[in-house]
Design a protein around this motif. Sequence first.
Motif, PDB file in Angstrom:
ATOM      1  N   SER A 130       0.843  -1.201   0.000  1.00  0.00           N
ATOM      2  CA  SER A 130       0.000   0.000   0.000  1.00  0.00           C
ATOM      3  C   SER A 130       0.874   1.244   0.000  1.00  0.00           C
ATOM      4  O   SER A 130       0.553   2.251  -0.653  1.00  0.00           O
ATOM      5  N   GLY A 131       1.992   1.167   0.722  1.00  0.00           N
ATOM      6  CA  GLY A 131       2.927   2.288   0.747  1.00  0.00           C
ATOM      7  C   GLY A 131       3.528   2.549  -0.614  1.00  0.00           C
ATOM      8  O   GLY A 131       3.699   3.702  -1.022  1.00  0.00           O
ATOM      9  N   VAL A 132       3.842   1.479  -1.354  1.00  0.00           N
ATOM     10  CA  VAL A 132       4.382   1.625  -2.709  1.00  0.00           C
ATOM     11  C   VAL A 132       3.368   2.310  -3.620  1.00  0.00           C
ATOM     12  O   VAL A 132       3.720   3.163  -4.447  1.00  0.00           O
ATOM     13  N   LEU A 133       2.098   1.958  -3.452  1.00  0.00           N
ATOM     14  CA  LEU A 133       1.028   2.543  -4.273  1.00  0.00           C
ATOM     15  C   LEU A 133       0.559   3.895  -3.755  1.00  0.00           C
ATOM     16  O   LEU A 133      -0.253   4.565  -4.396  1.00  0.00           O
ATOM     17  N   LYS A 134       1.029   4.265  -2.561  1.00  0.00           N
ATOM     18  CA  LYS A 134       0.660   5.527  -1.930  1.00  0.00           C
ATOM     19  C   LYS A 134      -0.850   5.620  -1.680  1.00  0.00           C
ATOM     20  O   LYS A 134      -1.509   6.607  -2.003  1.00  0.00           O
ATOM     21  N   ILE A 135      -1.394   4.537  -1.136  1.00  0.00           N
ATOM     22  CA  ILE A 135      -2.813   4.501  -0.771  1.00  0.00           C
ATOM     23  C   ILE A 135      -2.924   4.147   0.708  1.00  0.00           C
ATOM     24  O   ILE A 135      -1.991   3.594   1.311  1.00  0.00           O
ATOM     25  N   ARG A 136      -4.062   4.463   1.290  1.00  0.00           N
ATOM     26  CA  ARG A 136      -4.302   4.106   2.691  1.00  0.00           C
ATOM     27  C   ARG A 136      -4.388   2.588   2.807  1.00  0.00           C
ATOM     28  O   ARG A 136      -5.006   1.920   1.970  1.00  0.00           O
ATOM     29  N   VAL A 137      -3.787   2.043   3.844  1.00  0.00           N
ATOM     30  CA  VAL A 137      -3.753   0.586   4.005  1.00  0.00           C
ATOM     31  C   VAL A 137      -5.162   0.050   4.236  1.00  0.00           C
ATOM     32  O   VAL A 137      -5.841   0.445   5.196  1.00  0.00           O
ATOM     33  N   PRO A 138      -5.639  -0.844   3.356  1.00  0.00           N
ATOM     34  CA  PRO A 138      -6.992  -1.391   3.550  1.00  0.00           C
ATOM     35  C   PRO A 138      -6.994  -2.490   4.611  1.00  0.00           C
ATOM     36  O   PRO A 138      -5.950  -3.082   4.911  1.00  0.00           O
ATOM     37  N   GLU A 139      -8.145  -2.738   5.165  1.00  0.00           N
ATOM     38  CA  GLU A 139      -8.294  -3.831   6.122  1.00  0.00           C
ATOM     39  C   GLU A 139      -8.472  -5.127   5.334  1.00  0.00           C
ATOM     40  O   GLU A 139      -9.141  -5.152   4.302  1.00  0.00           O
ATOM     41  N   ILE A 140      -7.839  -6.201   5.798  1.00  0.00           N
ATOM     42  CA  ILE A 140      -8.020  -7.517   5.174  1.00  0.00           C
ATOM     43  C   ILE A 140      -8.985  -8.299   6.043  1.00  0.00           C
ATOM     44  O   ILE A 140      -8.751  -8.498   7.243  1.00  0.00           O
ATOM     45  N   ARG A 141     -10.101  -8.762   5.464  1.00  0.00           N
ATOM     46  CA  ARG A 141     -11.145  -9.405   6.247  1.00  0.00           C
ATOM     47  C   ARG A 141     -11.439 -10.806   5.715  1.00  0.00           C
ATOM     48  O   ARG A 141     -11.393 -11.060   4.503  1.00  0.00           O
ATOM     49  N   LEU A 142     -11.744 -11.697   6.644  1.00  0.00           N
ATOM     50  CA  LEU A 142     -12.091 -13.079   6.316  1.00  0.00           C
ATOM     51  C   LEU A 142     -13.600 -13.167   6.114  1.00  0.00           C
ATOM     52  O   LEU A 142     -14.373 -12.984   7.060  1.00  0.00           O
ATOM     53  N   TYR A 143     -14.007 -13.428   4.882  1.00  0.00           N
ATOM     54  CA  TYR A 143     -15.428 -13.470   4.529  1.00  0.00           C
ATOM     55  C   TYR A 143     -15.989 -14.863   4.821  1.00  0.00           C
ATOM     56  O   TYR A 143     -15.389 -15.881   4.449  1.00  0.00           O
TER      57      TYR A 143
END
Length: 245
Positions: A130-143
């Motif tokens: 996410s840092g490389v893409l310069k975006i806010r870190v998304p949450e990873i969720r178990l569906y």
Amino acid sequence: MTNLFSSPTCFTSDTVVGSQMLPAYAIFLFLAVVSVIVIRKAEKPKTRIALVYIHLAALFMPIVLLSTNSACGFTCNSCHNNLPLLVVYSVPIAAIATTFAGLVLIPKYYTLRSNPINSRWIKKFTRKRSGVLKIRVPEIRLYHSQMPLAFSFSGIKSAIFISIGALEVFTKKELQAVILHELAHIRGLDSVNKLSRKTMMLSPFYKIAGFGDSTEEKEADTYAIKMQKTSRYIKNARKKLKYLK
């Protein structure tokens, strides 16, 4: 000249679906149909997203008008069967309700059917990329689904959803490929577009809108391939997944 904000009329004196209201209902339904046709032709994601919310607001305006008119009648308010006032009251209500459904209710539905993934390496990998893409870190969720699925949303907060079934069949490299794929979606407006697509499913005209996304998927795959320097893992992940968006 009659003051629009005075002279209340009670519910019993006029019917809610009066003849003066029918043209308004027809106009908003016409706008809903026209917006669907325009959605099919729109190419820019921002335009499509805006048109989806315009369509839904127009589609549900007759219901909002009817409800507002009924409330005005029951309270003997001057807005009863007063079309200009009803429109003034109803347009913001329809716009707010549609936006709330798209940005809050639908993401909340998927959030309630999932739990955070607490794997340290997954969090570290996602944070780094996410840092490389310069975006806010998304949450990873178990569906909570045994069907192999992976998708992402950008609502109030971005999140990547990976199903229980998918984790059971993924290797570490394949999971990394899927996360890279979804991060590529979040970087652009892809995930917002997908969220608006889910919101559009509230409309009976959903299939007419024709949401094609092959280009978005190819670009997300290309990013994963570029970062891993091989197409092997994203291809394997696609073979194992029932749904990768």
